[in-house]
Design a protein around this motif. Structure first.
Motif, mmCIF file in Angstrom:
data_model
loop_
_atom_site.group_PDB
_atom_site.id
_atom_site.type_symbol
_atom_site.label_atom_id
_atom_site.label_comp_id
_atom_site.label_asym_id
_atom_site.label_seq_id
_atom_site.Cartn_x
_atom_site.Cartn_y
_atom_site.Cartn_z
ATOM 1 N N LEU A 201 27.595 57.565 61.768
ATOM 2 C CA LEU A 201 28.360 56.551 62.497
ATOM 3 C C LEU A 201 27.457 55.738 63.423
ATOM 4 O O LEU A 201 27.624 54.539 63.589
ATOM 5 N N MET A 202 26.484 56.427 64.019
ATOM 6 C CA MET A 202 25.605 55.745 64.969
ATOM 7 C C MET A 202 24.276 55.390 64.303
ATOM 8 O O MET A 202 23.218 55.445 64.924
ATOM 9 N N ASN A 203 24.364 55.017 63.039
ATOM 10 C CA ASN A 203 23.158 54.648 62.316
ATOM 11 C C ASN A 203 22.565 53.371 62.905
ATOM 12 O O ASN A 203 23.267 52.375 63.052
ATOM 13 N N PRO A 204 21.294 53.396 63.244
ATOM 14 C CA PRO A 204 20.716 52.230 63.929
ATOM 15 C C PRO A 204 20.271 51.105 62.993
ATOM 16 O O PRO A 204 19.811 50.070 63.472
ATOM 17 N N ALA A 205 20.398 51.291 61.659
ATOM 18 C CA ALA A 205 19.884 50.268 60.738
ATOM 19 C C ALA A 205 20.565 48.917 60.989
ATOM 20 O O ALA A 205 21.730 48.855 61.344
ATOM 21 N N THR A 206 19.810 47.847 60.784
ATOM 22 C CA THR A 206 20.374 46.506 60.963
ATOM 23 C C THR A 206 20.159 45.698 59.688
ATOM 24 O O THR A 206 19.623 46.211 58.709
ATOM 25 N N GLY A 207 20.565 44.425 59.740
ATOM 26 C CA GLY A 207 20.344 43.542 58.602
ATOM 27 C C GLY A 207 21.137 43.990 57.386
ATOM 28 O O GLY A 207 22.313 44.317 57.490
ATOM 29 N N ASN A 208 20.470 44.057 56.247
ATOM 30 C CA ASN A 208 21.153 44.390 55.001
ATOM 31 C C ASN A 208 21.684 45.815 54.973
ATOM 32 O O ASN A 208 22.622 46.113 54.259
ATOM 33 N N ARG A 209 21.034 46.703 55.723
ATOM 34 C CA ARG A 209 21.414 48.110 55.654
ATOM 35 C C ARG A 209 22.349 48.507 56.789
ATOM 36 O O ARG A 209 22.551 49.685 57.055
ATOM 37 N N ILE A 210 22.895 47.496 57.471
ATOM 38 C CA ILE A 210 23.759 47.783 58.615
ATOM 39 C C ILE A 210 24.953 48.638 58.160
ATOM 40 O O ILE A 210 25.522 48.428 57.094
ATOM 41 N N THR A 211 25.285 49.636 58.944
ATOM 42 C CA THR A 211 26.334 50.563 58.528
ATOM 43 C C THR A 211 26.990 51.222 59.744
ATOM 44 O O THR A 211 26.665 50.901 60.886
ATOM 45 N N GLY A 212 27.922 52.115 59.473
ATOM 46 C CA GLY A 212 28.561 52.885 60.540
ATOM 47 C C GLY A 212 29.335 52.017 61.509
ATOM 48 O O GLY A 212 29.962 51.032 61.132
ATOM 49 N N ILE A 213 29.280 52.370 62.776
ATOM 50 C CA ILE A 213 30.034 51.642 63.794
ATOM 51 C C ILE A 213 29.490 50.232 63.940
ATOM 52 O O ILE A 213 30.240 49.275 64.160
ATOM 53 N N ASN A 214 28.173 50.082 63.786
ATOM 54 C CA ASN A 214 27.579 48.743 63.863
ATOM 55 C C ASN A 214 28.214 47.795 62.846
ATOM 56 O O ASN A 214 28.417 46.618 63.120
ATOM 57 N N LEU A 215 28.524 48.341 61.666
ATOM 58 C CA LEU A 215 29.151 47.526 60.623
ATOM 59 C C LEU A 215 30.541 47.062 61.071
ATOM 60 O O LEU A 215 30.920 45.902 60.847
#
Lengths: 358, 274
Positions: free
Chosen positions: A187-201
């Motif tokens: 959920l708290m995956n820090p990936a951004t850009g194309n790989r954005i996921t979790g809550i950030n998504l």
């Protein structure tokens, strides 16, 4: 002490038989290891034989007409187990922590407080651990108390579906810190850009781009702050249950009396219920505090031994079992014990005193 | 609308919002678990499964964790039952047969429940190696039973303390001994407390990680250790990981769902007298 001994022959013979049986088993096991399905169960078999022997002893003890002696004899196995596994092992750990044992072979050469001094004086990792523990403990306790009390007050409004909400808030309590860490890690995956996921998504989809965060990968000390979220998720429901129990034990008469005197609902909470909840808060602080001082599995699952999220529990593990620096590892363990003891011992002593007065 | 209904609506909105937040992680586990492999994409992780429910992820997750789930079961079942029996005896004695110093002994036992296990870990490992119980499930069972003595004793003691002494006195007049009173009066009354303690110990041991990772070798890993290992490896797809996490959490989730009342009582007992 022993008032009277009443011999009952059949029981006495049974006792002797049990004691002999236990002894014979133990002697046999000394030369014949017991292996069942590839498991070496010799020690367990010795333990069971010992208990058979002890049952014989207990039968004889019960013939002395003293219930106190029998009580102590019956408690003895548990007392011995705790004495060895808790107090004996703590003593052993202290001894290791005062030694220079490094490497696989035990070396108990006494070096005084060297390990402790080294931890505080020239071990930046341990200083980070202390800072992380303080950040985590303060945030975790405050988060649980505030959210727990808030939820308890909301649920105290006798709304429909109270039981369902209460059940939902307690669900996280039933799963392991490891599972919590794994889920929240995603959920708290820090990936951004194309790989954005979790809550950030979710934030991105909702157009709340400013909320997108690096979570527990943020620069310190903020990274550690984010590890508090899953911990509060897991234990705020528990705190809520503690508070709800406390609120419900305030008598309805007292509330009604205050209402008659013209107090608003808010004033009833502020001036009557909250002060009465102080003992609950104390219990909660102690329970949550001792958990957070020894927090380990959650951070392991969340941070994958990321050094920035290090805590003493992990450092002890790494130092001892990966680095084979047993003396240093023991010192970390003992320091953890001291921090918990400072929190818990006064509470236990207080608890014992009130018990004894009753 | 009266002021009260407005207020209640407001409360409901907060509660529902919070309930959603609390359930989100669990929702995600289910959601991901039921998606087909082709539908697994980080971009659509929050959307519902289309084209039917698939259980491929659970099958894959189960393949990964099956031996470990088995290990955990082998450990937890005997552990929780033996713990409860021991705790029941201790609780009965400490609640009903107080002697000089019995409160001190109880307090000394209780302290064992709070210690960070890192402070006894080195001696424990050396000891378990010396008695050849290191690396396998029987040793882990023994350790869980011993370190479970404080909490099981506490729960039973508080339970028995709540049972009036009149019934014991009546039993004594009928000539029952100390163990007779336990066997014929207290033990038959203990069913609810046994449920609480067995469920508590089951959940604790199932979820426990530190002893498990230190005291067992890879072929005997309980499920928490295997799950943590799975999460750390790069080879596992995250959808399989989510399904595996759900599988690992399922036994205790089910216990909570169906026996939540008893689980809650164990939880509350952990807070001493509160």
């Amino acid at each position: 002490m022993l008032r009277r001994f009443e011999l009952r022959l059949p029981q006495f013979l049974l006792a002797i038989a049990l004691m002999l049986m236990g002894l014979v088993f133990i002697l046999t096991l000394r030369s014949n290891p017991l292996v069942i399905a590839d498991k070496n169960l010799t020690s367990l078999a010795v333990l069971v034989s010992g208990l058979i022997f002890y049952t014989g002893v207990l039968i004889i003890v019960s013939m002395f007409q003293s219930e106190t002696v029998l009580t102590i004899a019956l408690l003895l196995p548990s007392m011995v187990a705790v004495a060895i596994f808790v107090y004996g092992f703590i003593g052993w750990s202290v001894r290791v922590s005062l030694s220079q044992w490094k490497g696989l072979n035990p070396d108990y050469t006494f070096v005084g407080l060297k390990q402790y001094i080294a931890l505080f004086n020239n071990d930046p990792r341990f200083i980070i651990d202390i800072r992380n523990t303080v950040v985590f403990t303060v945030g975790f306790i405050l988060g649980c108390l505030i959210l727990g009390l808030g939820l308890a007050i909301l649920l105290d409004q006798r709304l429909k579906g109270e039981a369902i909400f209460r059940g939902i808030f307690l669900v996280p309590m039933s799963i392991s810190f490891i599972a919590t860490g794994v889920i929240w890690g995603w959920l708290m995956n820090p990936a951004t850009g194309n790989r954005i996921t979790g809550i950030n998504l979710i934030f991105q989809t909702l157009g709340l781009k400013s909320l997108i965060s690096l979570w527990h990968s943020s620069p310190q000390p903020w990274g550690m702050v984010f590890t508090i979220i899953p911990a509060v998720w897991q234990l705020s429901g528990y705190t809520m249950a503690l508070y709800l129990g406390g609120i419900r034990s305030v008598s309805e008469d007292l509330r009604e009396a205050a209402r008659v005197d013209g107090a608003s609902e808010f004033e009833i909470y502020r001036y009557i219920i909250l002060p009465l909840l102080q003992p609950v808060t104390l219990s909660a602080v102690i329970i949550l505090g001792h958990m957070s001082l020894k927090i380990f599995d959650l951070i392991v699952a969340l941070g994958n031994k990321d050094i920035r999220l290090d805590v003493p529990g992990i450092y002890m593990w790494v130092t001892t079992f990966d680095g084979t620096n047993y003396a240093r590892g023991a010192a970390i363990g003992i320091l953890m014990l001291i921090s918990v003891a400072i929190l818990v011992v006064p509470y236990l002593v207080q608890n014992m005193r009130t018990e004894t007065e009753l | 609308m009266t002021r009260r209904t407005v207020l209640h609506t407001f409360f409901y909105i907060i509660l529902i919002a919070l309930a959603i937040v609390y359930l989100l992680p669990i929702y995600l586990m289910f959601l991901t678990g039921f998606k087909s492999i082709s539908q697994v994409d980080l971009k659509t992780m929050w959307s519902l499964p289309n084209a039917g429910l698939h259980i491929d992820n659970f099958v894959a997750g189960y393949k990964q964790l099956a031996p470990n789930i088995n290990n955990s079961l082998m450990m937890v079942i005997p552990e929780s039952i033996l713990s409860a029996l021991l705790g029941s005896l201790n609780g009965y004695l400490l609640a009903k047969w107080k002697f000089r110093g019995s409160n001190l002994i109880f307090t000394l036992i209780l302290f064992g429940m709070f210690i960070p296990y890192q402070s006894i870990l080195i001696p424990l490992v050396k000891f378990m190696q010396a008695i050849q119980l290191y690396g396998d499930i029987p040793g882990l069972i023994l350790v869980h039973i011993i370190y479970g003595i404080p909490i099981t004793t506490l729960i039973f003691r508080n339970y028995y303390a709540g049972i009036g002494t009149e019934i014991l006195e009546a039993g004594r007049i009928d000539g029952a001994s100390l163990m007779g009173l336990y066997r014929y009066i207290m033990f038959p009354l203990s069913a609810p407390s046994f449920a609480v303690v067995i469920i508590w110990q089951f959940t604790q041991a199932w979820n426990e990680f530190l002893f498990a990772v230190i005291l067992t070798n890879q072929s005997h890993w309980p499920v928490t250790v295997a799950l943590n290992n799975l999460a750390g490896s790069q080879l596992v797809q995250w959808n399989v990981l989510m399904a595996a996490t759900l599988l690992a959490a399922l036994p205790t989730l089910l216990v909570y769902l169906f026996l939540g009342r008893y689980f809650l009582r164990g939880l509350m007992a952990g807070a001493l007298k509160g």
